[in-house]
Design a protein around this motif. Structure first.
Motif, PDB file in Angstrom:
ATOM      1  N   ASP A  70      28.183  53.247   4.349  1.00  0.00           N
ATOM      2  CA  ASP A  70      27.338  54.148   3.566  1.00  0.00           C
ATOM      3  C   ASP A  70      25.970  53.535   3.295  1.00  0.00           C
ATOM      4  O   ASP A  70      24.944  54.221   3.322  1.00  0.00           O
ATOM      5  CB  ASP A  70      28.022  54.495   2.241  1.00  0.00           C
ATOM      6  N   ALA A  71      25.940  52.228   3.018  1.00  0.00           N
ATOM      7  CA  ALA A  71      24.668  51.547   2.756  1.00  0.00           C
ATOM      8  C   ALA A  71      23.788  51.537   4.009  1.00  0.00           C
ATOM      9  O   ALA A  71      22.567  51.735   3.922  1.00  0.00           O
ATOM     10  CB  ALA A  71      24.932  50.121   2.279  1.00  0.00           C
ATOM     11  N   GLN A  72      24.395  51.322   5.155  1.00  0.00           N
ATOM     12  CA  GLN A  72      23.639  51.337   6.411  1.00  0.00           C
ATOM     13  C   GLN A  72      23.042  52.715   6.663  1.00  0.00           C
ATOM     14  O   GLN A  72      21.895  52.843   7.101  1.00  0.00           O
ATOM     15  CB  GLN A  72      24.547  50.919   7.562  1.00  0.00           C
ATOM     16  N   TYR A  73      23.828  53.745   6.373  1.00  0.00           N
ATOM     17  CA  TYR A  73      23.333  55.116   6.539  1.00  0.00           C
ATOM     18  C   TYR A  73      22.127  55.360   5.631  1.00  0.00           C
ATOM     19  O   TYR A  73      21.100  55.886   6.068  1.00  0.00           O
ATOM     20  CB  TYR A  73      24.442  56.120   6.205  1.00  0.00           C
ATOM     21  N   ALA A  74      22.264  54.983   4.346  1.00  0.00           N
ATOM     22  CA  ALA A  74      21.203  55.230   3.371  1.00  0.00           C
ATOM     23  C   ALA A  74      19.919  54.486   3.719  1.00  0.00           C
ATOM     24  O   ALA A  74      18.817  54.986   3.483  1.00  0.00           O
ATOM     25  CB  ALA A  74      21.680  54.835   1.976  1.00  0.00           C
ATOM     26  N   SER A  75      20.058  53.303   4.287  1.00  0.00           N
ATOM     27  CA  SER A  75      18.873  52.504   4.608  1.00  0.00           C
ATOM     28  C   SER A  75      18.110  53.060   5.810  1.00  0.00           C
ATOM     29  O   SER A  75      16.902  52.842   5.932  1.00  0.00           O
ATOM     30  CB  SER A  75      19.272  51.048   4.869  1.00  0.00           C
ATOM     31  N   ARG A  76      18.815  53.802   6.684  1.00  0.00           N
ATOM     32  CA  ARG A  76      18.147  54.336   7.884  1.00  0.00           C
ATOM     33  C   ARG A  76      17.349  55.602   7.579  1.00  0.00           C
ATOM     34  O   ARG A  76      16.276  55.810   8.129  1.00  0.00           O
ATOM     35  CB  ARG A  76      19.172  54.614   8.987  1.00  0.00           C
ATOM     36  N   ARG A  77      17.931  56.522   6.750  1.00  0.00           N
ATOM     37  CA  ARG A  77      17.258  57.782   6.406  1.00  0.00           C
ATOM     38  C   ARG A  77      16.743  58.481   7.656  1.00  0.00           C
ATOM     39  O   ARG A  77      15.545  58.696   7.840  1.00  0.00           O
ATOM     40  CB  ARG A  77      16.115  57.513   5.417  1.00  0.00           C
ATOM     41  N   ASN A  78      17.669  58.841   8.520  1.00  0.00           N
ATOM     42  CA  ASN A  78      17.342  59.396   9.829  1.00  0.00           C
ATOM     43  C   ASN A  78      18.026  60.755  10.010  1.00  0.00           C
ATOM     44  O   ASN A  78      19.243  60.856   9.915  1.00  0.00           O
ATOM     45  CB  ASN A  78      17.815  58.401  10.912  1.00  0.00           C
ATOM     46  N   LEU A  79      17.243  61.789  10.276  1.00  0.00           N
ATOM     47  CA  LEU A  79      17.811  63.130  10.449  1.00  0.00           C
ATOM     48  C   LEU A  79      18.720  63.223  11.668  1.00  0.00           C
ATOM     49  O   LEU A  79      19.649  64.028  11.696  1.00  0.00           O
ATOM     50  CB  LEU A  79      16.684  64.163  10.576  1.00  0.00           C
ATOM     51  N   LEU A  80      18.466  62.398  12.667  1.00  0.00           N
ATOM     52  CA  LEU A  80      19.329  62.394  13.846  1.00  0.00           C
ATOM     53  C   LEU A  80      20.740  61.927  13.464  1.00  0.00           C
ATOM     54  O   LEU A  80      21.730  62.416  14.011  1.00  0.00           O
ATOM     55  CB  LEU A  80      18.752  61.496  14.939  1.00  0.00           C
ATOM     56  N   ASP A  81      20.821  60.984  12.531  1.00  0.00           N
ATOM     57  CA  ASP A  81      22.120  60.544  12.020  1.00  0.00           C
ATOM     58  C   ASP A  81      22.845  61.719  11.361  1.00  0.00           C
ATOM     59  O   ASP A  81      24.044  61.924  11.554  1.00  0.00           O
ATOM     60  CB  ASP A  81      21.950  59.423  10.986  1.00  0.00           C
ATOM     61  N   ASP A  82      22.101  62.494  10.570  1.00  0.00           N
ATOM     62  CA  ASP A  82      22.692  63.640   9.889  1.00  0.00           C
ATOM     63  C   ASP A  82      23.240  64.658  10.899  1.00  0.00           C
ATOM     64  O   ASP A  82      24.356  65.162  10.746  1.00  0.00           O
ATOM     65  CB  ASP A  82      21.652  64.327   9.002  1.00  0.00           C
ATOM     66  N   LEU A  83      22.463  64.949  11.913  1.00  0.00           N
ATOM     67  CA  LEU A  83      22.895  65.926  12.919  1.00  0.00           C
ATOM     68  C   LEU A  83      24.121  65.419  13.673  1.00  0.00           C
ATOM     69  O   LEU A  83      25.043  66.195  13.978  1.00  0.00           O
ATOM     70  CB  LEU A  83      21.749  66.209  13.894  1.00  0.00           C
ATOM     71  N   ARG A  84      24.149  64.143  13.968  1.00  0.00           N
ATOM     72  CA  ARG A  84      25.299  63.560  14.668  1.00  0.00           C
ATOM     73  C   ARG A  84      26.561  63.680  13.813  1.00  0.00           C
ATOM     74  O   ARG A  84      27.629  64.035  14.310  1.00  0.00           O
ATOM     75  CB  ARG A  84      25.018  62.088  14.987  1.00  0.00           C
TER      76      ARG A  84
END
Length: 208
Positions: free
Chosen positions: A181-195
């Motif tokens: 979860d911390a890695q996700y929050a640090s990236r702040r990437n919409l592509l991550d969200d879509l994936r």
């Protein structure tokens, strides 16, 4: 700025779409809950949101109304609950109702969180919304590094779905969930969200 605006627009569009698409759920599930056991239709619980702000998460009720008091007479089971990262399997948790088991296995109990999204306390995708008692226990167990990861996770809104849910769900140890979860929050990437959005339906089916 662009990320926050785009994410909020995506959240609003997705939440409104899901509310319309699942109209039968909003009608049928509340009726089934009322027939299955006494108590309210919805379950509200305090969780930590963005920047540590406390909000009430909304779910369909899947437990007996005395679920919190149940631990007072079953301390051994409570210790097991804590030891297993604040969870029990459906088969070993006597607090869950018969209908609640079905709702949890299909993730339907989480559908009302779309209203948290509309209210702005949650996002469609984000870290798992944890309770304050869980955060304090994790820090006690794992120390300073986990606190940093929790603090990083809380820089964004928690989500209905998220990176750990599509990466193994409950099979992932508690400390590794927080790291993901911390890695996700640090990236702040919409592509991550879509994936994650694309992977979520399969992750839900995997629980059945």
């Amino acid at each position: 700025m662009f990320y926050d605006l785009a994410k909020r627009l995506l959240d609003l569009l997705a939440a409104l779409t899901l509310i319309v698409l699942f109209v039968p759920v909003w009608i049928i599930v509340p009726l089934l809950i009322k027939f299955d056991s006494a108590g309210p239709i919805f379950f509200l619980q305090k969780r930590l949101g963005k920047n540590g702000r406390v909000f009430k998460i909304i779910k369909f009720r899947t437990m007996r109304t005395d679920a919190e008091e149940y631990w007072k007479n079953h301390p051994k089971l409570y210790q097991k609950f804590k030891k297993q990262s604040w969870k029990l399997t459906l088969d070993e948790d006597p607090r869950v109702t018969k209908l609640g088991r079905v709702l949890r296995q299909t993730s339907i109990d989480e559908f009302p969180q779309v209203f948290n999204v509309l209210l702005g306390s949650m996002s469609l995708i984000g870290p798992r919304p944890i309770r304050d008692i869980e955060a304090k226990d994790a820090i006690r167990r794992y120390g300073k590094k986990i606190k940093e990861q929790i603090d990083t996770s809380l820089t964004v809104k928690p989500g209905i779905s998220g990176p750990w849910q599509v990466s193994g769900r409950n099979d992932i140890p508690w400390d590794k969930r927080l790291k993901i979860d911390a890695q996700y929050a640090s990236r702040r990437n919409l592509l991550d969200d879509l994936r994650i959005i694309l992977k979520t339906p399969l992750a839900m089916i995997s629980k059945w």
